[in-house]
Design a protein around this motif. Structure first.
Motif: not given
Length: 296
Positions: A200-205
């Motif tokens: 969620a932190y790496t691919a969320g954006p």
């Protein structure tokens, strides 16, 4: 802080109501109906409702509530720990149901029933959550209810890159799920929750890191910004490809369709002895040759 308290109360109420629904359906319905439909529908509803409320905090919280990324990531981790503990074995994810089918662990009718239940549960949760926002219990809910009429797409990159991102997230999730499937719940749940938080932190954006077609369909398929076909490519085909690749890498083949291992060579359990014969065995063979010679 008041908006955060309202969201935390929403999370708690959602999980509590879904737990009551799970226990009631488990007591009233046959075991097969509960396992293949009711449990999956309730789990998908719980996951979708919490994801929608969490999306409000992610999109509006930083500037309307002053929430930092550390708080939001902590909520993601805690929510997925709660989901893993309370789901009672439900996957609430069509790719996991299809993985069980490819692993020859579930029949085709049961798999289709699970997928239908997951889609229906996620859509019902989306409608109920939007209705709760109209109560305007917090400033964030007020803003979200005004913006819900014309929601924005969660796909913030190209279709090709989004498909690769969702496929990669699904690949790592399913590979971890296969690797941890026989481990204890106390180890498996935090490990998967930590992995989901990291993705969620790496691919969320880029794509919001759904890697769940039913969840993505309830959250973003009706939003403007992309066509339905583009959404299907990113949030359906990408996760399907990632799941199949994870099964192939873990198993070496698709057990539902292939019995022979395509990637890995299976070693035999029994080893053929090599080397010269022992003197005892040579002595036992000598009389046999002599007897055969006399008979001739």
């Amino acid at each position: 802080m008041a908006s955060l308290n309202v969201s935390l109360s929403f999370f708690f109420a959602t999980c509590a109501l879904c737990e009551v629904a799970r226990r009631a359906s488990k007591a009233l319905l046959p075991a097969g109906t509960y396992a293949n439909f009711s449990r999956e529908a309730v789990g998908a509803a719980q996951l979708a409702a919490c994801c929608l409320e969490l999306r409000v905090l992610v999109e509006l919280g930083p500037w309307a509530g002053g929430f930092g990324p550390d708080l939001l990531l902590t909520l993601v981790f805690l929510l997925f720990v709660v989901h893993g503990v309370t789901f009672d074995g439900a996957s609430a994810n069509p790719t996991v149901a299809l993985q069980e089918f490819l692993m020859a662990e579930a029949s085709l009718p049961n798999t289709l029933l699970k997928v239908v239940a997951q889609v229906l549960g996620a859509q019902a949760a989306c409608a109920l959550t939007q209705h709760c926002w109209t109560w305007e219990l917090s400033e964030l809910h007020l803003l979200q209810s005004l913006m819900a009429v014309d929601c924005s797409s969660t796909l913030r990159t190209s279709v090709l890159q989004g498909t690769l991102v969702e496929g990669a997230c699904t690949f790592f999730f399913h590979l971890s799920l296969l690797h941890l499937q026989h481990s204890l719940l106390v180890y498996r749940v935090p490990a998967l929750a930590l992995l989901v938080t990291f993705m969620a932190y790496t691919a969320g954006p880029y794509t919001s890191a759904f890697f769940n077609p039913a969840l993505a369909a309830s959250v973003t398929f009706h939003c403007s910004g992309n066509t339905l076909l583009e959404y299907a490519h990113v949030y359906c085909l990408g996760p399907m490809a990632g799941m199949i690749l994870a099964v192939l890498l873990h198993q070496g083949h698709l057990p539902r369709f292939f019995q022979r291992n395509l990637f890995y060579r299976q070693k035999s359990k029994y080893r053929t002895p090599r080397g010269k014969l022992s003197p005892g065995s040579a002595a036992t063979q000598a009389p046999t040759k002599e007897y055969s010679g006399k008979k001739l």
